[in-house]
Design an enzyme around this catalytic site. Structure first.
Site, PDB file in Angstrom:
ATOM      1  N   TYR A   1      44.413  49.733  41.232  1.00 13.97           N
ATOM      2  CA  TYR A   1      43.562  48.644  40.750  1.00 13.97           C
ATOM      3  C   TYR A   1      43.030  48.947  39.361  1.00 13.97           C
ATOM      4  O   TYR A   1      43.010  50.087  38.905  1.00 13.97           O
ATOM      5  CB  TYR A   1      42.404  48.358  41.722  1.00 13.97           C
ATOM      6  CG  TYR A   1      41.303  49.386  41.706  1.00 13.97           C
ATOM      7  CD1 TYR A   1      40.172  49.201  40.904  1.00 13.97           C
ATOM      8  CD2 TYR A   1      41.390  50.544  42.465  1.00 13.97           C
ATOM      9  CE1 TYR A   1      39.159  50.148  40.891  1.00 13.97           C
ATOM     10  CE2 TYR A   1      40.377  51.484  42.458  1.00 13.97           C
ATOM     11  CZ  TYR A   1      39.262  51.283  41.663  1.00 13.97           C
ATOM     12  OH  TYR A   1      38.260  52.218  41.640  1.00 13.97           O
ATOM     13  N   CYS A   2      42.609  47.878  38.686  1.00 12.53           N
ATOM     14  CA  CYS A   2      41.953  47.977  37.382  1.00 12.53           C
ATOM     15  C   CYS A   2      40.806  46.971  37.388  1.00 12.53           C
ATOM     16  O   CYS A   2      40.270  46.634  38.439  1.00 12.53           O
ATOM     17  CB  CYS A   2      42.948  47.719  36.247  1.00 12.53           C
ATOM     18  SG  CYS A   2      43.629  46.049  36.226  1.00 12.53           S
ATOM     19  N   ARG A   3      40.446  46.470  36.243  1.00 14.90           N
ATOM     20  CA  ARG A   3      39.349  45.509  36.170  1.00 14.90           C
ATOM     21  C   ARG A   3      39.773  44.154  36.721  1.00 14.90           C
ATOM     22  O   ARG A   3      39.077  43.544  37.525  1.00 14.90           O
ATOM     23  CB  ARG A   3      38.869  45.374  34.723  1.00 14.90           C
ATOM     24  CG  ARG A   3      37.594  44.551  34.565  1.00 14.90           C
ATOM     25  CD  ARG A   3      37.143  44.475  33.122  1.00 14.90           C
ATOM     26  NE  ARG A   3      38.069  43.719  32.298  1.00 14.90           N
ATOM     27  CZ  ARG A   3      38.107  42.400  32.205  1.00 14.90           C
ATOM     28  NH1 ARG A   3      37.243  41.672  32.870  1.00 14.90           N
ATOM     29  NH2 ARG A   3      38.994  41.802  31.443  1.00 14.90           N
TER      30      ARG A   3
ATOM     31  N   ILE B   1      38.978  44.988  40.401  1.00 10.33           N
ATOM     32  CA  ILE B   1      37.642  45.312  40.925  1.00 10.33           C
ATOM     33  C   ILE B   1      36.645  44.175  40.670  1.00 10.33           C
ATOM     34  O   ILE B   1      35.630  44.083  41.347  1.00 10.33           O
ATOM     35  CB  ILE B   1      37.134  46.657  40.355  1.00 10.33           C
ATOM     36  CG1 ILE B   1      36.034  47.229  41.257  1.00 10.33           C
ATOM     37  CG2 ILE B   1      36.700  46.506  38.907  1.00 10.33           C
ATOM     38  CD1 ILE B   1      35.707  48.679  41.005  1.00 10.33           C
TER      39      ILE B   1
END
Length: 102
Positions: free
Chosen positions: A65-67, A94
């Site tokens: 995951y990332c932003r 996220i």
């Protein structure tokens, strides 16, 4: 690479004894909070990012995951190219995560 919704990601992760969570955000982004037990490998580190990914066990299942889901999607594609069989991208990143953050 497989794209998973928040619910799919959380449910699959909970039932996966070979699961590894990878956070590909920057140090500043991680400082705001991280999903528990995630390994931080900054996607923007270029060759260092690839070198760190190559150290990982290809028999594990990676939940990335990332932003927002963009960088983690790119990271999953790189992992596919490097021979990882199971890399799962968190759709929405996220920003849309409903689970625990530490």
């Amino acid at each position: 690479m497989e794209e998973l919704t928040q619910d799919e990601w959380a449910e699959q992760l909970e039932n996966d004894d070979k699961a590894v969570i990878i956070d590909v955000r920057t140090d500043n982004e991680v400082a705001a909070g991280i999903i528990p037990n995630a390994i931080h490998i900054d996607f923007y580190r270029g060759h260092d990012f690839i070198a760190e990914i190559q150290k990982l066990d290809k028999d594990k299942n990676y939940y990335v995951y990332c932003r927002s889901g963009n960088r983690s999607g790119q990271a999953c594609k790189i992992m596919d190219q490097l021979g990882f069989k199971n890399a799962y991208n968190l759709i929405g990143g996220i920003m849309q995560w409903q689970g625990e953050i530490e």
